[in-house]
Design a protein around this motif. Structure first.
Motif, PDB file in Angstrom:
ATOM      1  N   SER A 214       6.827   2.989   6.765  1.00 39.94           N
ATOM      2  CA  SER A 214       5.697   2.103   6.994  1.00 39.94           C
ATOM      3  C   SER A 214       6.125   0.739   7.511  1.00 39.94           C
ATOM      4  O   SER A 214       5.303  -0.031   7.977  1.00 39.94           O
ATOM      5  CB  SER A 214       4.903   1.919   5.692  1.00 39.94           C
ATOM      6  N   ASP A 215       7.411   0.431   7.422  1.00 40.82           N
ATOM      7  CA  ASP A 215       7.893  -0.858   7.890  1.00 40.82           C
ATOM      8  C   ASP A 215       9.364  -0.747   8.263  1.00 40.82           C
ATOM      9  O   ASP A 215       9.844   0.347   8.570  1.00 40.82           O
ATOM     10  CB  ASP A 215       7.667  -1.945   6.841  1.00 40.82           C
ATOM     11  N   GLU A 216      10.070  -1.881   8.223  1.00 39.47           N
ATOM     12  CA  GLU A 216      11.472  -1.883   8.643  1.00 39.47           C
ATOM     13  C   GLU A 216      12.355  -0.973   7.797  1.00 39.47           C
ATOM     14  O   GLU A 216      13.431  -0.570   8.221  1.00 39.47           O
ATOM     15  CB  GLU A 216      12.019  -3.316   8.615  1.00 39.47           C
ATOM     16  N   THR A 266       4.188   7.392  10.885  1.00 37.52           N
ATOM     17  CA  THR A 266       3.783   6.204  10.147  1.00 37.52           C
ATOM     18  C   THR A 266       3.242   6.611   8.788  1.00 37.52           C
ATOM     19  O   THR A 266       2.297   7.376   8.678  1.00 37.52           O
ATOM     20  CB  THR A 266       2.706   5.418  10.913  1.00 37.52           C
ATOM     21  N   SER A 268       2.040   5.030   5.040  1.00 27.70           N
ATOM     22  CA  SER A 268       1.709   3.790   4.335  1.00 27.70           C
ATOM     23  C   SER A 268       0.899   4.098   3.094  1.00 27.70           C
ATOM     24  O   SER A 268       0.292   5.165   2.977  1.00 27.70           O
ATOM     25  CB  SER A 268       0.916   2.850   5.251  1.00 27.70           C
ATOM     26  N   ASP A 273      -1.879   0.003   8.113  1.00 25.81           N
ATOM     27  CA  ASP A 273      -1.812  -1.392   8.556  1.00 25.81           C
ATOM     28  C   ASP A 273      -0.887  -1.540   9.748  1.00 25.81           C
ATOM     29  O   ASP A 273      -0.148  -2.499   9.868  1.00 25.81           O
ATOM     30  CB  ASP A 273      -1.359  -2.296   7.411  1.00 25.81           C
ATOM     31  N   GLY A 274      -0.926  -0.580  10.645  1.00 24.66           N
ATOM     32  CA  GLY A 274      -0.115  -0.640  11.852  1.00 24.66           C
ATOM     33  C   GLY A 274       0.873   0.496  11.953  1.00 24.66           C
ATOM     34  O   GLY A 274       1.238   1.127  10.965  1.00 24.66           O
ATOM     35  N   LEU A 276       4.446   2.420  12.654  1.00 27.27           N
ATOM     36  CA  LEU A 276       5.853   2.164  12.356  1.00 27.27           C
ATOM     37  C   LEU A 276       6.588   1.667  13.598  1.00 27.27           C
ATOM     38  O   LEU A 276       7.358   0.714  13.529  1.00 27.27           O
ATOM     39  CB  LEU A 276       6.516   3.440  11.830  1.00 27.27           C
ATOM     40  N   GLU A 278       5.499   0.032  16.098  1.00 25.76           N
ATOM     41  CA  GLU A 278       5.117  -1.342  16.427  1.00 25.76           C
ATOM     42  C   GLU A 278       5.848  -2.339  15.535  1.00 25.76           C
ATOM     43  O   GLU A 278       6.230  -3.425  15.977  1.00 25.76           O
ATOM     44  CB  GLU A 278       3.609  -1.504  16.279  1.00 25.76           C
ATOM     45  N   LYS A 279       6.038  -1.971  14.282  1.00 23.62           N
ATOM     46  CA  LYS A 279       6.740  -2.860  13.358  1.00 23.62           C
ATOM     47  C   LYS A 279       8.228  -2.942  13.688  1.00 23.62           C
ATOM     48  O   LYS A 279       8.839  -4.006  13.608  1.00 23.62           O
ATOM     49  CB  LYS A 279       6.517  -2.387  11.926  1.00 23.62           C
ATOM     50  N   ARG A 282       9.600  -5.395  16.380  1.00 27.15           N
ATOM     51  CA  ARG A 282       9.904  -6.801  16.088  1.00 27.15           C
ATOM     52  C   ARG A 282      11.403  -7.070  16.109  1.00 27.15           C
ATOM     53  O   ARG A 282      11.845  -8.207  16.236  1.00 27.15           O
ATOM     54  CB  ARG A 282       9.337  -7.170  14.715  1.00 27.15           C
TER      55      ARG A 282
END
Length: 326
Positions: A214-216, A266, A268, A273-274, A276, A278-279, A282
């Protein structure tokens, strides 16, 4: 450096996704051509042995199942159950996941007609399960095995633990035998084996990877620990190997492997909330990966890719993966 989540974190993610843990993994040092030859394994046999109806059997994982009658009311506590029943032309009495809403299954409208067991994936409510008067309850052994004592005497609990696509085929055959849907089981197995053999013949030279999270704190699905990933050595160069319970994988290592195609799941908690991908964008390293530079990052449905694990879900994975790998 971005690291994959620990096995504990992945097990939490499994509450919404898989139910079993996917460990992080790392790249092999072997040349790509050797990895492809070694990892693909034997050619897929499209032969399907006859399935015989029975009320008692020892399943593909060595678990003994005995039923008094052909099961009519089946409750699914994880998505492989829903996948198998759909292949056999059976609608579960109740479920606790969203796989059936996928257009490749019942679709959103028909899926709404299937009752949902409250309590979530990790802690489905026993009273709610039993309120449906099930003949058979199918769950994931390492997650739902603890429910067995509470269900004993009221229904039959069937704990499954799939790790490879062969396990999924075995469970399909076992369920077909127990439900008397032998022709449907044979047809579903034949369809899947044929599709896998065709994909195998058109094997890509590209290097692929399946990531989830879900994130980094992302993870990498490996053939040793993920059913969908167990297909990939037959489809492309897939050099990722499990590093075990405490394994981790960095974005730097993905960059070093010159990955051509990325499949991103992705995952979560609660509302999405967006994506993976896309995160991860960054991080400046992400944009240097060949797959990212060439627009070959594919966000895939985690309900199918991570949770489904049955022949219907894996057929969808094959369709989407082979199209992206051309």
């Amino acid at each position: 450096m971005l690291r994959a989540p620990s096995r504990f974190v992945r097990s939490c993610v499994a509450a919404a996704v898989v139910g079993s843990v996917l460990a992080g993994c790392g790249a092999s040092a072997e040349p790509a051509s050797e990895r492809r030859a070694a990892g693909a394994g034997p050619r897929t046999d499209v032969t399907v042995e006859p399935i015989e109806a029975t009320r008692e059997l020892t399943d593909t994982n060595g678990v003994r199942i005995s039923l008094r009658k052909e099961p009519q009311r089946i409750v699914c506590l994880f998505a492989l159950c829903d996948d198998i029943l759909t292949e056999l032309g059976i609608v579960p009495t109740a479920t606790n996941n969203a796989l059936l809403a996928h257009p490749g299954f019942l679709g959103e409208e028909k899926a709404k007609e299937v009752d949902v067991i409250p309590g979530g994936f990790i802690a489905p409510e026993v009273e709610a399960i039993l309120s449906h008067k099930p003949d058979l309850v199918i769950g994931l052994e390492d997650t739902h095995g603890k429910l067995a004592p509470a269900l004993k005497g009221a229904t039959t609990f069937w704990p499954m633990q799939p790790e490879t696509w062969q396990d999924s085929v075995g469970y399909l055959r076992d369920a077909a035998a127990l439900t008397g849907r032998t022709a449907e089981g044979e047809k579903a197995e034949k369809t899947f084996r044929t599709k896998l053999a065709e994909a195998e013949r058109a094997r890509s030279d590209k290097t692929a990877i399946v990531i989830y999270g879900s994130d980094e704190n992302f993870g990498v699905a490996t053939p040793e620990t993920d059913v969908a990933a167990s297909l990939f050595p037959k489809l492309a160069d897939y050099p990722w190997k499990s590093r075990g319970v405490e394994g981790s994988y960095s974005l730097e290592e993905i960059l070093a492997a010159d990955v051509d195609v990325i499949f991103s799941e992705t995952i979560s908690f609660g509302e999405a909330d967006g994506k993976l991908s896309e995160k991860l964008a960054r991080n400046p390293l992400w944009g240097k990966i060949p797959a990212v530079q060439n627009g070959d990052v594919h966000e895939v449905n985690s309900e199918v890719w991570a949770k489904g694990r049955g022949t219907r879900s894996l057929g969808i994975v094959l369709d989407e993966a082979t199209a992206a790998l051309r």
